[in-house]
Design an enzyme around this catalytic site. Structure first.
Site, mmCIF file in Angstrom:
data_model
loop_
_atom_site.group_PDB
_atom_site.id
_atom_site.type_symbol
_atom_site.label_atom_id
_atom_site.label_comp_id
_atom_site.label_asym_id
_atom_site.label_seq_id
_atom_site.Cartn_x
_atom_site.Cartn_y
_atom_site.Cartn_z
ATOM 1 N N PRO A 1 28.922 30.564 -50.242
ATOM 2 C CA PRO A 1 28.646 31.652 -49.599
ATOM 3 C C PRO A 1 27.261 31.478 -49.168
ATOM 4 C CG PRO A 1 29.725 32.339 -51.564
ATOM 5 C CD PRO A 1 29.741 30.905 -51.614
ATOM 6 N N GLY B 1 15.932 69.063 -56.775
ATOM 7 C CA GLY B 1 17.269 69.102 -56.026
ATOM 8 C C GLY B 1 17.445 70.158 -55.057
ATOM 9 N N GLU C 1 6.670 61.948 -61.036
ATOM 10 C CA GLU C 1 7.181 60.920 -60.988
ATOM 11 C C GLU C 1 6.835 59.762 -60.087
ATOM 12 O OE1 GLU C 1 8.628 63.735 -60.149
ATOM 13 O OE2 GLU C 1 10.355 63.396 -59.012
ATOM 14 N N ILE D 1 25.343 43.550 -37.770
ATOM 15 C CA ILE D 1 24.810 43.822 -36.215
ATOM 16 C C ILE D 1 23.539 44.584 -36.273
ATOM 17 C CG2 ILE D 1 25.289 45.174 -34.326
ATOM 18 C CD1 ILE D 1 28.334 44.466 -34.562
ATOM 19 N N GLU D 2 23.218 45.546 -36.978
ATOM 20 C CA GLU D 2 22.065 46.598 -36.936
ATOM 21 C C GLU D 2 20.944 45.468 -37.282
ATOM 22 O OE1 GLU D 2 23.347 49.766 -39.088
ATOM 23 O OE2 GLU D 2 23.150 49.023 -41.030
ATOM 24 N N ILE E 1 12.982 44.121 -55.701
ATOM 25 C CA ILE E 1 12.141 43.634 -56.685
ATOM 26 C C ILE E 1 11.656 42.401 -56.772
ATOM 27 C CG2 ILE E 1 12.963 43.302 -59.328
ATOM 28 C CD1 ILE E 1 13.175 46.333 -58.603
ATOM 29 N N HIS F 1 5.901 66.651 -57.762
ATOM 30 C CA HIS F 1 6.831 65.568 -58.268
ATOM 31 C C HIS F 1 5.747 64.388 -58.963
ATOM 32 C CE1 HIS F 1 10.656 66.041 -56.294
ATOM 33 N NE2 HIS F 1 9.744 66.669 -55.409
ATOM 34 N N MET G 1 11.271 73.264 -61.989
ATOM 35 C CA MET G 1 10.335 74.435 -62.168
ATOM 36 C C MET G 1 10.611 75.789 -61.657
ATOM 37 S SD MET G 1 7.742 76.090 -60.080
ATOM 38 C CE MET G 1 5.901 76.656 -60.016
ATOM 39 N N GLN G 2 11.439 75.791 -60.340
ATOM 40 C CA GLN G 2 11.651 76.893 -59.878
ATOM 41 C C GLN G 2 13.022 77.701 -60.716
ATOM 42 O OE1 GLN G 2 13.134 75.899 -55.785
ATOM 43 N NE2 GLN G 2 10.862 75.354 -55.265
ATOM 44 N N CYS H 1 9.923 70.399 -59.558
ATOM 45 C CA CYS H 1 10.313 70.809 -58.405
ATOM 46 C C CYS H 1 11.357 72.045 -58.666
ATOM 47 C CB CYS H 1 10.615 70.080 -57.454
ATOM 48 S SG CYS H 1 10.303 70.401 -55.669
ATOM 49 N N LYS I 1 16.408 42.638 -53.393
ATOM 50 C CA LYS I 1 15.238 42.183 -52.626
ATOM 51 C C LYS I 1 13.801 42.821 -52.912
ATOM 52 C CE LYS I 1 16.837 43.003 -48.336
ATOM 53 N NZ LYS I 1 18.207 42.958 -47.981
#
Ligand code: GLN
Length: 537
Positions: free
Chosen positions: A193, A357, A512, A151-152, A21, A510, A387-388, A384, A19
Site C-alpha cells: 500500500p 455544547g 481548555e 479528488i479534493e 501529531i 474555554h 457554566m450556563q 461555557c 499527521k
C-alpha cells in the site's frame, strides 16, 4: 528566493494516521534545536471553517486568540509548541474558493477565465506563505489534510508541487506519512500500500523525501531497505512511527529515528545544536509516575466520539502531570442522566466537569449533574454551556424559579437567566458569528479564580452566543452564587462561584484551549488539586 524553509506533510493509505501529531512532534524537535517553527493545516473540505460542523464529523472545533474556529490539530500544535496559532494557521477549500470568488466579483482578474490552475492554486500558495512572509519563522510545516489520491486534495498537491520550484532547491521538503499494515494470517508487515501511495504522489509530480511509516510492529532493517528501494528514498529517510502509549512520547520517538536530523540535512540547515527537551521530559516523567489517581466525570452529549472534547482531555493530562496524579476521565452521557440514576452514575467521582455544547439535547442531565456536585460538595467545573447550566440549576433549585432556563432551550421562558447577547439578536448567519476569541476578564479579589490565576485580569477564549443575564445578578449573588469574573468593557459575567462550596467554578470561556505542556492551565490544575483533596478526605 525564500529564506523561510517549508516542510509539506501528506498522508497516504489511510486517514487518521496522526499527521497532526507527526507534524507537531517534528516542530517540537526543531523548536528544541532553536528554530522558530509554525505549523499550518490545509483542509480539503468546502466548509469555510469547521465552526458549522457537528463534533461527530471532525471532533472538537478549536478556537484561537484571534477568534478563528479551526481544526483540532491546531490544538496539538499549540499544546506541543506553546506558541499561539491564528486564522492564518488553518485554511479550508471553502475559504480558498470564497476568497477567489470575491476577487472575481470585484473584477480583480481583469476579464480572465477563473480556473483551478492558476487562480485556486495561486490563492493556496499565497495562504501557505503568509506565515513565512511574516518573518517570524524559520520553518513552516504545512500539513495537507485528507489522503493522496482524493479528488479534493488535488489542488493542494498541485500547489505545493509548483511551490517547490518557486522556493528553490533545499528550501522545501516532502514528508509522506503512510501505514504499514500487519497481516496476521501471513504474519507479515506489508509495504505494497505504501508503494502505491508513493506512486500516486509521483503521478502528481511529487517525490516524497521522507517516509514516516505508521506501524503496530517494529520495522526490520530488511523492510526499511525494501521501502527505500521501491519508494525512491534514502535508507535513513524511512522513519518508523510505532504506536505510542501517549502522543507526548512521539517527539522522543521521532528523535530516536532521526526525523529532525534528516529534515534539517535536506533543508541545508544546521543540525549540530542538540534539542533541549528538559521541560518536556520533566512533564513526561511526572505523567508516567503519578503518586495517586483522581476520577473526574466528564458530562457531555458527544461523549461517544473521543475527539469531541479533545482539548479538555489533553488539559486534564497536563494538569494531572502538574499535580503528579493520573486523571481518569470518565465520560458520562448527559442525555441518559436523570434523578432516578444519577446517584449510581456519579458515585465515586472526585470531581465533575460539565462540558460545552449547543442545543437542547441532554441539557436536563447536565442540570442534574450540577445539582449533584453542588449538594455533595464535589469539586465542579462548568465550561461555557456547563457554566450556563450552573446558573440555571441555582436559579431553579435555590431561587425557586422553577422554569428558569436559557432562551437557547426555551425561547419563551419567563425566567431567561441565560439569554442571547444583545449584539447577537439581529444575527441570522451561523458561520463565524458567535462571540469568538480572546476577551478580557477582571477577577474578584478573594475568589478561587483570583487565587488560582494569581492575577487581577486574564484573557481567555470564547465561543458562544448566550450569556449570563445580568437582570438576575443581584438575586443570584444574594442567594450565594457570586460573579467573580467580569468583562470590564461590557459588564458580561464570565465566571461564577459558590464561596460556601469547597470548589465550585463555572466559566463562560474555554480554558481548555490554552492549556499546553509547558503551561498547564491553572483552572485545570486547581480543579484536579481540589478533586485530589476531596478524594483524600
Ligand atoms: N450554546 C451555548 C451558547 O451558545 C454555549 C456554547 C458553548 O458551550 N461553547 O452560548
Amino acid at each position: 528566493m525564500s529564506t523561510t524553509k517549508y516542510i509539506f506533510v501528506t498522508g497516504g493509505v489511510s486517514s487518521s494516521l496522526g499527521k497532526g501529531i507527526i507534524a507537531a512532534s517534528l516542530a517540537k524537535l526543531l523548536q528544541a534545536r532553536g528554530y522558530r517553527v509554525a505549523i499550518q493545516k490545509l483542509d480539503p473540505y468546502i466548509n469555510v471553517d469547521p465552526g458549522t460542523l457537528n463534533p461527530y464529523e471532525h471532533g472538537e472545533c478549536y478556537v484561537t486568540d484571534d477568534g478563528a474556529e479551526t481544526d483540532l490539530d491546531l490544538g496539538h500544535y499549540e499544546r506541543f509548541l506553546n506558541v499561539p496559532t491564528s486564522q492564518a494557521n488553518n485554511v479550508t477549500t471553502g475559504r480558498i474558493y470564497q476568497s477567489v470568488i470575491e476577487k472575481e466579483r470585484r473584477g480583480e482578474f481583469l476579464g480572465k477565465t477563473v480556473q483551478v490552475i492558476p487562480h485556486i492554486t495561486n490563492e493556496i500558495k499565497e495562504r501557505i506563505q503568509i506565515l513565512g512572509h511574516s518573518g517570524d519563522y524559520d520553518i513552516i510545516i504545512t500539513e495537507i489534510g485528507g489522503t493522496v489520491g482524493d479528488i479534493e486534495s488535488l489542488p493542494y498537491i498541485e500547489s505545493v508541487r509548483q511551490l517547490k520550484w518557486e522556493l528553490g532547491a533545499t528550501n522545501s521538503l516532502f514528508i509522506h506519512l503512510t501505514l504499514i499494515p500487519y497481516l496476521s494470517a501471513a504474519g507479515e508487515l506489508k509495504t505494497k500500500p505504501t508503494q502505491h501511495s508513493v506512486k500516486t504522489l509521483m503521478e502528481s509530480g511529487i517525490q516524497a523525501d521522507i517516509l514516516v511509516c505508521r506501524t503496530e510492529h517494529e520495522l526490520s532493517d530488511d523492510l526499511r531497505a525494501k521501502l527505500a528501494l521501491f519508494c525512491n528514498v534514502e535508507r535513513n529517510a524511512v522513519i518508523q512511527s510505532i504506536d505510542a502509549s501517549t502522543i507526548y512520547d512521539v517527539p522522543n520517538l521521532m528523535l530516536e529515528e532521526g526525523l529532525d536530523q534528516i529534515a534539517l540535512k535536506k533543508l541545508n540547515l544546521d543540525d549540530t545544536q542538540e534539542p533541549i527537551l528538559q521541560r518536556w521530559n520533566q512533564f513526561l516523567d511526572r505523567l508516567k509516575n503519578p503518586k495517586g489517581t483522581v476520577k473526574i466525570g466528564l458530562i457531555g452529549k458527544y461523549v461517544e466520539l473521543q475527539d469531541s472534547y479533545k482539548s479538555i482531555q489533553e488539559a486534564f493530562i497536563h494538569a494531572g502531570a502538574e499535580n503528579e496524579v493520573a486523571v481518569d476521565v470518565v465520560s458520562i452521557h448527559s442525555e441518559y442522566l436523570d434523578p432516578s440514576n444519577i446517584e449510581k452514575q456519579l458515585k465515586g467521582l472526585d470531581g465533575i466537569l460539565v462540558a460545552p455544547g449547543f442545543g437542547e439535547r441532554g441539557i436536563e442531565g447536565k442540570v442534574e449533574a450540577v445539582r449533584y456536585a453542588r449538594e455533595h460538595n464535589l469539586p465542579f467545573l462548568g465550561i461555557c454551556l456547563g457554566m450556563q447550566m450552573a446558573v440555571i440549576e441555582y436559579s431553579r433549585n435555590i431561587l425557586g424559579l422553577k422554569n428558569a432556563n436559557s432562551t437557547e432551550m426555551d425561547a419563551k421562558t419567563s425566567n431567561p437567566v441565560i439569554d442571547l447577547m444583545e449584539e447577537q439578536k439581529h444575527i441570522t448567519e451561523k458561520g463565524g458569528t458567535m462571540r469568538l476569541g480572546a476577551w478580557k476578564c477582571d477577577l474578584k479579589k478573594g475568589s478561587i479564580v483570583h487565587d488560582i490565576y494569581q492575577a487581577d485580569s486574564i484573557l481567555e477564549r470564547h465561543r458562544h452566543r448566550y450569556e449570563y443575564n445580568n437582570a438576575y445578578r443581584e438575586q443570584l449573588e444574594n442567594a450565594g452564587l457570586v460573579a467573580t469574573g467580569i468583562n470590564p468593557d461590557t459588564g458580561l459575567v464570565e465566571i461564577v462561584e459558590i464561596p460556601t462550596h469547597p470548589w465550585f467554578v463555572g466559566v463562560q470561556y474555554h480554558p481548555e484551549y490554552k492549556s499546553t505542556v509547558a503551561n498547564p492551565h491553572p483552572l485545570f490544575v486547581g480543579f484536579v488539586a481540589a478533586a485530589y483533596k476531596h478524594k483524600k478526605q
